[in-house]
Design a protein around this motif. Sequence first.
Motif, short mmCIF file in Angstrom:
data_model
loop_
_atom_site.label_atom_id
_atom_site.label_comp_id
_atom_site.label_asym_id
_atom_site.label_seq_id
_atom_site.Cartn_x
_atom_site.Cartn_y
_atom_site.Cartn_z
N CYS A 77 -45.33 7.43 -42.09
CA CYS A 77 -45.40 6.13 -42.76
C CYS A 77 -43.89 6.59 -43.21
N ALA A 78 -43.08 6.91 -42.60
CA ALA A 78 -41.57 7.14 -43.33
C ALA A 78 -40.65 6.23 -43.28
N GLY A 79 -40.98 5.03 -43.44
CA GLY A 79 -39.92 3.80 -43.72
C GLY A 79 -39.67 3.33 -42.26
N GLN A 80 -38.68 2.52 -42.47
CA GLN A 80 -38.62 1.40 -41.31
C GLN A 80 -37.02 1.28 -41.29
N THR A 81 -36.58 0.78 -40.21
CA THR A 81 -35.11 0.40 -39.97
C THR A 81 -35.33 -1.02 -39.13
N PRO A 82 -34.17 -1.76 -39.41
CA PRO A 82 -34.25 -3.00 -38.84
C PRO A 82 -34.23 -3.16 -37.41
N LYS A 83 -35.02 -4.14 -36.87
CA LYS A 83 -34.97 -4.18 -35.22
C LYS A 83 -33.81 -5.26 -34.95
#
Length: 677
Positions: free
Chosen positions: A624-630
Amino acid sequence: MNEFYPNLLQPLDLGFTTLRNRVLMGSMHTGLEDRFFNIERLATYFAERARGGVGLIITGGYAPNRRGELLPLGSRMQDKATAFLHKRVTKAVHNEGGKICLQLLHAGRYGYVPYSLSPSGIKSPITPFKPSKMSGKNIKSTIDDYAKAAGLAKYAGYDGVEIMGSEGYLINQFLCERTNKRTDQWGGTPEKRMRFAIETVRRVREEVGKNFIIVYRLSLMDLVEGGQEWEHIAVLAKEIEAAGATIITTGIGWHEARIPTIVTSVPRGAFSFATKKLKALVSVPVVASNRINTPEVAENIIAGGDADMVSMARPLLADPFFVQKAEAGRADEINTCIACNQACLDHTFANKRASCLVNPRACHEMELHYLPTQNKKKVAVIGAGPAGMAASTVAAERGHDVTLFDASDRIGGQFNIAKEVPGKEEFAETLRYFGKMIEKHGVTLTLNHKVEAQELIDAGFDEVIVATGITPRKPGIEGIDHKKVLSYIDVMLHKKHVGKKVAIIGAGGIGFDVGEFLVHTHSEDELAQWYDEWGVDTTLENRSGLKKANVLPSPRKVYLLQRKETSLGKGLGKTTGWVHRSVLKQKGVEMIAGTSYDRIDDAGLHITVNGKQRVLDVDHVVLCAGQTPKRDLADALEAAGAKAKGINVHLIGGADVAAELDAKRAIDQGSRLAAKI
Ligand code: FAD
Ligand code: NAP
Ligand code: SF4
């Protein structure tokens, strides 16, 4: 009689006046109350709710004097000039056929001001200032100020006042031993502690005369140590009626209580049992409150005899036309409040203007309009998450020709994962609402379709709104492809098997949610389980409505980890974060800050904390280590020269900025963009 909700929509005769239905819009401090230059915005905000059909509106709290303010220079009703200004509010509401009461709220020790007062000068655990102890003279003049403020409210054209006697504010502070240690005529026995409340209502009635509504908000469960016994609450209710109250509303829990009373995990209508007990004691109408957010729940509470009216506050922020839609049998068009607190209470506590996560127009009625377009365009929205759903439905409502695409087989994006979190089931309502709006406004919905740049160019769209969301971050940890490693999507959406020992990497909102998902034990009766786990006494035999909590053990051993040294969950919502932290603590989750991740192998997750190495012997590691824009589609559109071909390309939601993205920003950004194109 209304065919859909005959009890809820039945008028209520108060003798000297009649309310058009049983829906009371509960008091909410939105921030518009505090500054005189916002009076037009306040009037517009309430007028829209009146137009939507609500029976009786209660304003946010107004202090009867300076020392009762909630914050420095906060809302007050103390002079004729202010009252005169309020005529704009009352007129706007009356023009729409509504009725409105001004809430009188003396914050007491909850005042965020260094000059606050309270019965015994005891500091509250949730404010930084120690209040001064009220003198006998202070007490008498404060009661006079309540009466004067009520008189001014009458002059301003209000239909009545609500006297705030609950939630731990001044009157409630007088009522409880916890905060009232006085030994004079205002304390020492339950009868003396009640005197301030009763005297206030009596004086207000004396001031305003007969034909003016006095609502009294009575604390039915203080939910704190040193609160009231039910037998004394029962006496107080009768005395308040005798002193001149027209209606009694329900207050549940002090702000400092450590039992959640309004967040989304509180079951719907969980506290109406207490209002039912009150109803048997008094002959004035009583109002149930807390977590009532659909017409069905409201109707059942009244039909079941728990109350004569229901109070809904946040649900009227979410949808000003709640009543009108219910009346017309269009309840499926109601934009339901999901009790997230993210744009309302969290804003208020941060001293920002309130709004609503699902309705960005709330409290911004004068600035954000969805007006019919004069220039119909062909619009493509790619991604049916919160950002794309908002953008497509607002654009279509304005008259554009909109196609909404999603690669998945359903609308909702990550909200389909969020609604799987125990206690976040309400999020499904937002999907229902947008599904209905897609149908109503004629959005062409194309699911199971991964959109490519060239097809958008070929189809001749004027505007392309890229709302493709995010890609979960895969941290560069040795062994990250080990079979023990799962993503939160594997766990929550695909329901992959998770063993008895689990480590969660990342303690943001999603890490906490995954934690709750993994420690939750389902029971036959979720409502009874909720009362038990939080220690809520539904018999009301125990003082304050408290009983010993009985927490069901977690089915798993869970570790929640982050690299930051700060305590876990610090970034969660101000008014909700403590609930998430409490749940995981109660369930024995081991929270570890300052972690460095060494590797993942058959032995488990190897970490170093404070220079010491440790192996967490776990079956699974959930990322659950965050996200980057798709951005693949957006990049492809740029590469294909979409702009040069006359296509306006916009990026919204996670596809725009993934850091600190939430649905509040996604819906707001989508709606605002669609309001302009
Ligand atoms: P997304 O929701 O990610 O939607 C993007 C959509 O685009 C997806 O449906 C995807 O299928 C589609 N797509 C991508 N590429 C293409 C393509 N080429 N063609 C067609 N379709 C495509 N937020 C809150 O505010 N409060 C909460 O309490 C909360 N809880 C959460 C709990 C969990 C467990 C999770 C996972 C998220 C939670 N969130 C919460 C975050 C919130 O869901 C996101 O911020 C929000 O969904 C972002 O919206 P979006 O529209 O930008 O993107
Ligand atoms: P987040 O809040 O940014 O949390 C990401 C977590 O991953 C942090 O704990 C971070 O902590 C850790 N992390 C980041 N990079 C890492 C790396 N390279 N290696 C290991 N760990 C790393 O994001 P999220 O939990 O994915 O949530 C996404 C968004 O959804 C959030 O912005 C949130 O607003 C929203 N949301 C809201 C709620 C709510 O209740 N309001 C609930 C769920 C989600 P360290 O860097 O300290 O390790
Ligand atoms: Fe309800 Fe959330 Fe909107 Fe507040 S922000 S009114 S809790 S949906």
